[in-house]
Design a protein around this motif. Sequence first.
Motif, PDB file in Angstrom:
ATOM      1  N   SER A 235      29.573 -84.433 -40.307  1.00 24.29           N
ATOM      2  CA  SER A 235      28.218 -83.874 -40.343  1.00 24.29           C
ATOM      3  C   SER A 235      28.180 -82.720 -41.331  1.00 24.29           C
ATOM      4  N   ALA A 236      27.221 -82.761 -42.242  1.00 26.22           N
ATOM      5  CA  ALA A 236      27.079 -81.687 -43.230  1.00 26.22           C
ATOM      6  C   ALA A 236      26.547 -80.432 -42.561  1.00 26.22           C
ATOM      7  N   LYS A 237      27.170 -79.301 -42.877  1.00 24.21           N
ATOM      8  CA  LYS A 237      26.735 -78.023 -42.325  1.00 24.21           C
ATOM      9  C   LYS A 237      26.013 -77.175 -43.360  1.00 24.21           C
ATOM     10  N   GLN A 256      20.589 -84.885 -42.803  1.00 22.91           N
ATOM     11  CA  GLN A 256      21.136 -86.226 -42.632  1.00 22.91           C
ATOM     12  C   GLN A 256      20.657 -86.748 -41.282  1.00 22.91           C
ATOM     13  N   GLU A 257      20.423 -88.032 -41.228  1.00 19.11           N
ATOM     14  CA  GLU A 257      19.826 -88.622 -40.025  1.00 19.11           C
ATOM     15  C   GLU A 257      20.750 -88.522 -38.825  1.00 19.11           C
ATOM     16  N   GLN A 258      22.044 -88.694 -39.060  1.00 18.18           N
ATOM     17  CA  GLN A 258      23.025 -88.643 -37.982  1.00 18.18           C
ATOM     18  C   GLN A 258      24.407 -88.428 -38.606  1.00 18.18           C
ATOM     19  N   PRO A 259      25.404 -88.017 -37.810  1.00 19.28           N
ATOM     20  CA  PRO A 259      26.758 -87.894 -38.355  1.00 19.28           C
ATOM     21  C   PRO A 259      27.228 -89.217 -38.961  1.00 19.28           C
ATOM     22  N   ILE A 260      28.001 -89.130 -40.031  1.00 20.91           N
ATOM     23  CA  ILE A 260      28.505 -90.332 -40.683  1.00 20.91           C
ATOM     24  C   ILE A 260      29.655 -90.897 -39.855  1.00 20.91           C
ATOM     25  N   PRO A 261      29.508 -92.116 -39.332  1.00 25.05           N
ATOM     26  CA  PRO A 261      30.569 -92.688 -38.492  1.00 25.05           C
ATOM     27  C   PRO A 261      31.827 -93.004 -39.303  1.00 25.05           C
ATOM     28  N   THR A 262      32.881 -93.319 -38.610  1.00 28.33           N
ATOM     29  CA  THR A 262      34.148 -93.680 -39.250  1.00 28.33           C
ATOM     30  C   THR A 262      33.992 -94.913 -40.138  1.00 28.33           C
ATOM     31  N   LEU A 265      28.928 -95.612 -44.545  1.00 27.93           N
ATOM     32  CA  LEU A 265      28.208 -94.944 -45.625  1.00 27.93           C
ATOM     33  C   LEU A 265      26.860 -94.458 -45.099  1.00 27.93           C
ATOM     34  N   ARG A 266      26.542 -93.172 -45.377  1.00 29.49           N
ATOM     35  CA  ARG A 266      25.265 -92.611 -44.948  1.00 29.49           C
ATOM     36  C   ARG A 266      24.731 -91.670 -46.024  1.00 29.49           C
ATOM     37  N   ARG A 267      23.431 -91.419 -45.962  1.00 25.97           N
ATOM     38  CA  ARG A 267      22.771 -90.558 -46.949  1.00 25.97           C
ATOM     39  C   ARG A 267      22.652 -89.120 -46.441  1.00 25.97           C
ATOM     40  N   ILE A 268      22.900 -88.168 -47.366  1.00 27.75           N
ATOM     41  CA  ILE A 268      22.683 -86.750 -47.120  1.00 27.75           C
ATOM     42  C   ILE A 268      21.732 -86.242 -48.199  1.00 27.75           C
ATOM     43  N   VAL A 269      20.721 -85.477 -47.811  1.00 27.32           N
ATOM     44  CA  VAL A 269      19.750 -84.939 -48.760  1.00 27.32           C
ATOM     45  C   VAL A 269      19.863 -83.415 -48.778  1.00 27.32           C
ATOM     46  N   VAL A 270      20.052 -82.869 -49.983  1.00 27.84           N
ATOM     47  CA  VAL A 270      20.084 -81.423 -50.193  1.00 27.84           C
ATOM     48  C   VAL A 270      18.841 -81.034 -50.971  1.00 27.84           C
ATOM     49  N   GLU A 271      18.030 -80.145 -50.386  1.00 27.32           N
ATOM     50  CA  GLU A 271      16.782 -79.713 -51.019  1.00 27.32           C
ATOM     51  C   GLU A 271      16.901 -78.234 -51.391  1.00 27.32           C
ATOM     52  N   ALA A 272      16.420 -77.871 -52.596  1.00 23.28           N
ATOM     53  CA  ALA A 272      16.557 -76.496 -53.066  1.00 23.28           C
ATOM     54  C   ALA A 272      15.315 -76.061 -53.832  1.00 23.28           C
ATOM     55  N   GLU A 273      15.112 -74.753 -53.884  1.00 24.22           N
ATOM     56  CA  GLU A 273      14.034 -74.189 -54.685  1.00 24.22           C
ATOM     57  C   GLU A 273      14.357 -74.340 -56.164  1.00 24.22           C
TER      58      GLU A 273
END
Length: 303
Positions: A235-237, A256-262, A265-273
Amino acid sequence: MPSSSIVVILGLALTSAAASAQSEFSASIPGARRIELRPDGNPTVFEVVVSAGRSTGLYFDSDLMGDGIDLEGRERFTLVDVGQATLRLVPSSRVMPGERFRLSVRFKDGAAPLSAAFLLRVHPAKAEPLIEVYRAKRTIETYQQEADEIRSELLHCQQENVRLKAEHDAPGGLAGLLATGALDESGIAARLVTKDVLQSSASTLAATFVITYRAKKEVAVAVHVATKAGDQPWSAKGALLRSKSGAELKVLRVWQEQPIPTDELRRIVVEAEAPEAGVQGPYSLTIWEDGPRTVTLGNVTFP
């Protein structure tokens, strides 16, 4: 963000000025974190955040004893540069997030306090670049400067509260984007940058698909991350976007929608100013968990 939680923003770079022969600073360095040592009572151990490959400098107002520097795990630092009243540290790639190293220094004049102790905590990206350590009394100018920095941060927090309230009161979907001013007639631009980004050897997870986005005032990076067979869920912190010059974009959220299982593949979105429309990059992106595993990408560009 309440004003009581304000932390003075850290400086961005270690100055290259030569050490002065005087025992006190002729001027305080803007934006530096300040530590004050007490001449009496129990000694305090101050925590300092360091990162692999990044410089952390400590400026003292008293001369150091050259052979009085004691650094735990010194062989895991690529640079330990001791000056007359300065100490510069660069951890190597062998250090791991979450590790801690004890550091102690002794002062040359023999006055109280005789020494200072620090605990260096390794973070994947957010090293403290510059710290002023005061043993003698600080000048009134440094207190005035610190007050100015706190007022500036308070103003920033007030503006952030206004933005968050506007987002909370706005509708969802496209109407919400228009209501908060995040979207204009130019819409949202996207770019597939999977083949352009450079994955660092420091990454412990694999990024297999990367898309960047730009709206009126914000940018986002969507990274598809895969765990390995036998890994624990991830899980991304937090995340950091840093330019080649060392400037950082303010990260608004990591989703991220949920922790990435073992072994999935899952998507993580980083949003910034990104208030300046002309800032395309390249940037380095680091995403970390509450643990040692990270994703580090270089050459991240925006539309």
